[in-house]
Write a protein that holds these residues in place. Sequence first.
Motif, PDB file in Angstrom:
ATOM      1  N   GLY D  21       0.838  -1.207   0.000  1.00  0.00           N
ATOM      2  CA  GLY D  21       0.000   0.000   0.000  1.00  0.00           C
ATOM      3  C   GLY D  21       0.869   1.252   0.000  1.00  0.00           C
ATOM      4  O   GLY D  21       0.674   2.182  -0.785  1.00  0.00           O
ATOM      5  N   VAL D  22       1.925   1.248   0.857  1.00  0.00           N
ATOM      6  CA  VAL D  22       2.795   2.449   0.937  1.00  0.00           C
ATOM      7  C   VAL D  22       3.437   2.713  -0.421  1.00  0.00           C
ATOM      8  O   VAL D  22       3.515   3.863  -0.878  1.00  0.00           O
ATOM      9  N   PHE D  23       3.846   1.591  -1.088  1.00  0.00           N
ATOM     10  CA  PHE D  23       4.535   1.824  -2.384  1.00  0.00           C
ATOM     11  C   PHE D  23       3.596   2.453  -3.387  1.00  0.00           C
ATOM     12  O   PHE D  23       3.956   3.369  -4.122  1.00  0.00           O
ATOM     13  N   THR D  24       2.297   1.902  -3.416  1.00  0.00           N
ATOM     14  CA  THR D  24       1.496   2.225  -4.616  1.00  0.00           C
ATOM     15  C   THR D  24       0.444   3.318  -4.384  1.00  0.00           C
ATOM     16  O   THR D  24       0.015   3.942  -5.337  1.00  0.00           O
ATOM     17  N   ARG D  25       0.051   3.569  -3.149  1.00  0.00           N
ATOM     18  CA  ARG D  25      -1.043   4.548  -2.995  1.00  0.00           C
ATOM     19  C   ARG D  25      -0.559   5.927  -3.422  1.00  0.00           C
ATOM     20  O   ARG D  25       0.534   6.350  -3.064  1.00  0.00           O
ATOM     21  N   ARG D  26      -1.412   6.645  -4.157  1.00  0.00           N
ATOM     22  CA  ARG D  26      -0.945   7.975  -4.616  1.00  0.00           C
ATOM     23  C   ARG D  26      -1.297   9.025  -3.589  1.00  0.00           C
ATOM     24  O   ARG D  26      -0.575  10.024  -3.441  1.00  0.00           O
ATOM     25  N   SER D  27      -2.361   8.759  -2.816  1.00  0.00           N
ATOM     26  CA  SER D  27      -2.766   9.860  -1.913  1.00  0.00           C
ATOM     27  C   SER D  27      -2.055   9.687  -0.571  1.00  0.00           C
ATOM     28  O   SER D  27      -1.830   8.567  -0.098  1.00  0.00           O
ATOM     29  N   GLY D  30      -3.815   7.693   1.911  1.00  0.00           N
ATOM     30  CA  GLY D  30      -3.748   6.266   1.592  1.00  0.00           C
ATOM     31  C   GLY D  30      -2.495   5.644   2.200  1.00  0.00           C
ATOM     32  O   GLY D  30      -2.536   4.570   2.830  1.00  0.00           O
ATOM     33  N   ILE D  31      -1.387   6.395   2.062  1.00  0.00           N
ATOM     34  CA  ILE D  31      -0.119   5.880   2.630  1.00  0.00           C
ATOM     35  C   ILE D  31      -0.258   5.778   4.134  1.00  0.00           C
ATOM     36  O   ILE D  31       0.168   4.789   4.763  1.00  0.00           O
TER      37      ILE D  31
END
Lengths: 637, 480, 166, 102, 492
Positions: D21-27, D30-31
């Motif tokens: 999630g940390v790698f891919t979330r843009r917001s 989200g991270i």
Amino acid sequence: MVNAAYSLALLPVVGFIVNIFFGSKLKLKGALFSIACIAGSFLCACLLLRHVIAGNSIEQSATWFTCGKYSFSAGLVIDQLTAIMLIVVTLVSLLVQIYSIGYLHGEKNSTRFFAFISLFTFSMLGLVLADNLILVYVFWELVGLCSYLLISYWYNKPSAALAGKKAFITNRIGDAGFFLGIATLFYYLGTANFREIAEKLHHGGFDPHIITIAGILLFCGAIGKSAQFPLHVWLPDAMEGPTPASALIHAATMVAAGVYLTVRSYSVFSAGNFSLQFVSYIGIITSLLAASIALVQNDIKKILAYSTISQLGLMMVALGVGGYTAGVFHLMTHAFFKALLFLCAGAVIHNTGVQDIRQMGGLFGKMKITASTCFIACLAIAGVPPFSGFWSKDEILLAAFNHNKVLYGLSSLVAFMTAFYMFRLYILTFTGKPRDPHLHPHESPKVMTWPLIILASLSAVSGLIGSPLTNHWFSHFIYFHPEHHIEVNYLVMYSSIAVGLLGIAMAWLFYKACPNIPKALAENYKPIYNLLLNKYYIDEIYDTVIVRPFLALTRFSFSFDSKIIDGSVNGTATVTIWISTIKAWIDKYIVDGLVNLTASMVGAIGIVLRRLQSGFIQNYILLIFTSVIIIVLLKLI
Amino acid sequence: MNVAPFIADIKYILPEIILTIAALVILIFSVLIKNKRALAYFSLASLGITLLYVSKTPVITTSLFSGMLVNDSFAAFFKIISIIIALAVILISLEYKEISPNYRGEFYCFILLATTAIMFMGAASNLLMIYLGVEFLSLISYIIAAYWRGNVKSSESGLKYFLIGTACSITMLYGISLLYGLTGSLDLEQINAILYGNTSQPAAISIIILTILIGLGFKIAMVPVHFWCPDVYEGAPTPVTAFFSVGPKIAGFAVLLRFLLTGSIFFYEHWAHLLGILAIITMVVGNLTALSQTNIKRLLAYSSIAHAGYALIGLVIGTHIGQVSLFVYLLTYTVMNLGAFAVVIAVSNKIKSDEIKDYAGLSLHSPYLAAALAVFLLSLAGIPPLAGFIGKFYIFSAAIEEGFITLAIAAVINSVIAAYYYFIVIKTMYLEKPQAKIEIKPAPSLNFALIIALILTLAIGIYPQPILDFVIHTSSIFIP
Amino acid sequence: MWSNYIATSLFYGIAGVIVIFSILSVTLKNIFYSALSLIVALLGIAAIYIYLNAEFLALIQILIYIGAIMTLIIFGIMLTLKISDKTLQQHNKQQGLSFLVSGALAAILILIFIRFKTTEAVSLKAVSLADIGKELLTTYALPFEVISIILLAALIGAVVISSKDM
Amino acid sequence: MIPLHHYLILSALLFCIGLYGVFTRRSAIGILLSLEIMLNAANINFVAFSKFVTPDNPIGQIFVIFTIGVSAAAAVVGLAIIVAIYRNYKTIFVDEINIMKW
Amino acid sequence: MFGLPLLSLIIFLPVLGILILFFIPKAQTSTIRGVSVATTLVTFLLSLLILAHFNTAQPGFQLEEKLSWIPQVNINYHVGVDGLSYSMIFLTALLCFLACFASFSIKDRIKEYFIFYLMLEVGMIGTFLALDLFLFYVFWEITLVPMYFLIGIWGGSRKEYAAIKFFLYTLAGSVFMLLGILALYFNSAPHTFSIVELIAQNSLFPRLFQNIIFAALFFGFAIKVPVFPFHTWLPDAHVEAPTPASVLLAGVLLKMGGYGFFRISYPILPEAAKFFAPAIALLALIGIVYGAFVAMAQTDFKKMVAYSSVSHMGFVMLGLASLNPIGFSGAYLQMFNHGIITGAMFLLVGVLYDRAHTRDLNAFGGLREVVPVFSGMLIFFSLASLGLPGLSGFVSEFLSLLGGFKAFRLFTIISVTGIIVTAGYILFMIQRILLGPLNPKWKSLAEINTREILTLVPLLILTLALGVYPKLILDILNPGLNLILKAIGVAN
């Protein structure tokens, strides 16, 4: 008596210092002062000669400096050889200086000339007095310096500057060999002092092979200084200097230094098995070469220059064949009549203002004393009996005859050519009608003619001291080791006279009787004539073979230095290739980033690393954890 | 109720308590009184008192709060250093304009709290205490990084610092949980006793060590975790950057040393090789990327990464001489870096820009400032008569004595490359013509900090003996 | 025996719920829905705590974690939600590599945990809330004080950073 | 009884999902969510070890209490920063926030 | 003389000068110049005073001063002077004093100029007096920064590039030297930096270790000398440096490298010295011949003199590699003479450049008419630099070659060609500048003024005196050199 020797050497130095520093103010008085000094040292030379004739020689030395256990000493030795040389040097220098007052009358500040002449005399005397090879080497180069200064005396003449440089560098080449010879002797025999060398070699037990090499190396120095075959090219160009300078340096004394060195270290040469032959071969080649060139030269000073080279060659031959006394004797006599010839040539040039003998002619009427003294000198050099040249040349031919017939033949051929070109010169300049109308020669002033007269009488008389009349006093005075006396061989004597007279006759026939023969000869033997005229193209050969490639090599090494070594060290060359490949991608940053940076390889990697810093947070975190994974995998495997 | 020991231990952590109380007092007064300079002087006074107290009290090595903290000369060393850093940062930021006046009080409070955090980290000997100390310092750092609210760059640097920071500390937490799982205890001594020599599960141990290394490496900006450093240094307000470059870095080294040296739970020989490689890569990356920088704060950021690499060598060596060289290096690094940042602040207060080309011709119109920055940069480059050289000298001698020849050679080559980019700045200051003719007069407080840093740099460089006695004494407790 | 069987199968059910909902919260396009799915996952974790007889923790998890922190985050979402955000691509371009990295890390961790040997002790009395309270106030007194300062600092920091006036 | 390593596997999975999630979330938020997931993974670990390794002494549980406290503080500070970013950048998409690079 | 610590005094006197300069406002240029000339003069007088106290016959170090500096690591402030270091001190003090006069042509930022100038002098004198390797290294690096600024701020067109190149080259070398020093420190029995003790125990170091350390030290010293492959910084630094800076650079800084070999590398690591001797001789040979060749191709006067320094320093390395008393005396004397002669040459270049503002040799011609005194001086020093007997250049070159001949016959034979090429490019230079027809452009060239003559006269006297009677200096050098030879174990 020792302080006479010191004063002899130091007086010219005083003259030099006075003229260099106060020359511009003193003007003529400066010149007179240096002449007084030289006269003083000439008197000392006579005193010393009387002292040496009385049978005792002086030797003194003090430690110059020490390094570790080696101590270098500097001292002076006065024996028969030195005494003779002192007389020759001081006398000729004195006469030349008196002569040049008249010769340089028109010059602006001629004291500089007198300063250099007295410096030259000092170094020549030093060279002659020195008791070891290293000290000789010191004065050897000083003498080279003075010749450089005097050749480029008229410094605004570019050709004079070039000639000076050429003289110095050619001498330097010879000196390099000379140094190596000294080094070999110094280490092999442990000393550089002449007397010790002679004693050690006398005891024997030394490998002749090394001594030969040392001898040849020493002889390289002589080749350089006395303008022998490979390194003779500088002497003709040295004529750029004022004629009195040429008279003193390039005729009488400096060029004789090479002969003097060979004589002084004769024990080294005789100990080596091949060195003496080497000396004689070089000698004969040089004299043949120079004599043949002199046949066709038209510049009066060039002829005399080549004649000096060939006479020196003869002296080397004499030494080579074991004629120790003959060599020294010819050296002395040659000094007088060659100096005289140069001074006459000087007088002629001074009055007519032109150097090419084809333009002269019929000067006898106008310049009686110069012509007559020149005539005596020509007779002397041609080897006509009563004059000095005959006796010394005869002894050389005798020594050559006893040693090696071929050398004897070639030497007599040289004697013939010498006689021929000397009288060609005499006839063309002094006899016949004047060829160039607007020349208006007149007799040179008293101050120039008196030295001519003295020199003429000397070249007439000086031969007698070696002749049978004084039962070969000279050979008793100067000899090498066992004083062997060679008995007179009348056949050799008569043949040398015949050769001399034949030469004169031929010259008279060619240029007096029917002048068109030389032109005819020149036409149908065109290639040979041109070959001789252009001095066997040796200068051109040297230029293409040595000088031009050398300069090209220096330019190449400079570009090599700035591009390759400099570049590779801080990576400029390699970096340019690197950047070009990734140019588009990082162009903007390279341009402003590198404006003051040397764009070294290190810098380029830095830029790539910097690109890694993309600013995206997630890039960073991803990179962190990828490196974690990589480390863990590395650890596990 | 065995409350007594708890009370008895309080007198050991008096400095921390004083600072926290001072922070709270400042908080209250920042709302009540208008002139903020009084708050600054109050915080300086409190720091002064704690410094006096710490340097006066004799150090008795005891463990406090049932193993949470250990009070030894090692911790005292870090207490003194953190107080010095706080003093310098506050002095520097007195005149700094970007911190908005009405939140200046909170800023001083945060600096004091950060100092207490560093003190705790220095003294922590329990995993929980280490985690809390690290989190406490990180939180405050995120806040002061984003302190310059109006500025876009400051909030961006705050965000970047927060996200990467939390990610790394959570990884560390995960590692601590596994370590706890493996040994069943949180106390460093016990963990070392259990783990010492038992290499039953190499893989698990590797993961634990790696995750903890990530957490702490983040603090000292070691290579895999150094990415945040340039952006945050550039974005944050300069006094904060000055604090970041020294405060957290030294705290990170404190904890790493504590881990490494209370017992070789890191199975020392097992990991020296990796740490050595990481040290070299850190130096190389730091130095090479700095070559092409145009912003002085980013340049100093990369230089601090490189210096972390040099300090790591001291850590990698691990023996007593290695520790001594690490302490000396950290001390000299602190002095030089704070001095350099002080000058950067003085200049940016006036010229409002941190680009290197704006420093052109500084030596002409403000020679004193230029000379000071030149001295600090030369000291960072390790030129002899200055403090930096002593630091580097110790690191090199430690490396050579223990036979780490490759490390020494790598460090030596790097210090030459480093000299290049320090000289870019010196060159712009001295060799180029100035555009604008502005005379920069640094504020009195900043001037004071600058002069002290200058004197210290020269003093340590010329006569380093007193400093060495101090360092040798503190590090004598770890006889490995 | 029977209740034992149901308990274990229930555990795996809850674990499955947790994993599914956390994947959902990570991949969902709409940030609000992913927050809600996270809340469900957290509830599952609270259940797990009960399994590990840490009832007090389960309570805290629900009360603080979901009650306080998640509500705060939802507030945050509301503040920064832009209408246009829903349609935008929620994931950035480095999906492939990140899936690889996290997958690798998962594999490594699981490999380790399978062969994870530790001193498993067995104890008679269950840990009561009183024990936790006592421990908190005696051995862990100092962290207790420190966590209070941390929360205070966070509070002030949040106020300073997000306050309106310059 | 559920063996220890089942819990550990669960926490490992959760940790990696959070990481993804940390790698891919843009917001940014989200991270933040994914960070919370990773944190809970660690907490599970602690509680599991507390039960299996030190059953009679609640070290793990106490540690979890403190981690929850810290995560609360972090969330507060994080959201404050995100709000400040939102005010300056008008977006909280992390890949659009990089004025500072190279 | 009433117990004054003479050596520390001479090292730190310029520091006193710097302090005084700090308080003089920037505007009063004349007082600044006065103070700096006074400082350099007093330093020079001090060096003469040291000579008075110095007993030339006694080998070993005199006037020693020892203070403990960092007892932890057994580093102490240990200075002493012997024949070798005294000659270098004398050279430094003299050149600094004379170059100070030449610095009057500097017009802008005079105060900073003289501060860097005096700082440079401190570093140089300190390096020659230090007997503790750490102290030696500190002074060695102190000379770097001021020289960087001297080249960087007051230099010619490419000054920045030249300044940073000079700095990085020397720093790279000195950094490896530091590693060598540290290795020596850790391998000496009672861990010491003191040169005297290290020499005493030089037989203890194993061979391989000696070779490695020698290589590290070689890297540091060779860049400074400069030896062949590392010489590329020299032409840039010389061409771009202002005249007084290049006088000091050529006159003294190059000698620090050679001094390092004599004082540190050779006596402490004798086996390695013998092992590397052929390699060093080869590099020396290349240096001599290659330096002369490149100098021949130069059109820039200063660059030519720079490359001639490369060639002349090649003789130093040849003498050094020969490992016999003659070679050593020749090498060390060459360092001293080269300092004086090249210092004078650079002063002359400065005189010409101040008037003509160009250094292109082809732009001149026939200046002898216009500026006879200047051309007299130029000829004198050019002849000295091409090794004319009777002048000091000859004695040292002759001894180095003689020493070299004994050890490496073939190399020396090739190096002898070097002196021929040297004569070539120097006479070529004289011909292009002084001889030939007067280039009308320089009709109104101003003659050399008394200030400049005063700076040149002492050098002239020294060159002549040492050329005629080299015993003056060789007696000072010999005890020191014999000591080193004994340490190396070469039969004296």
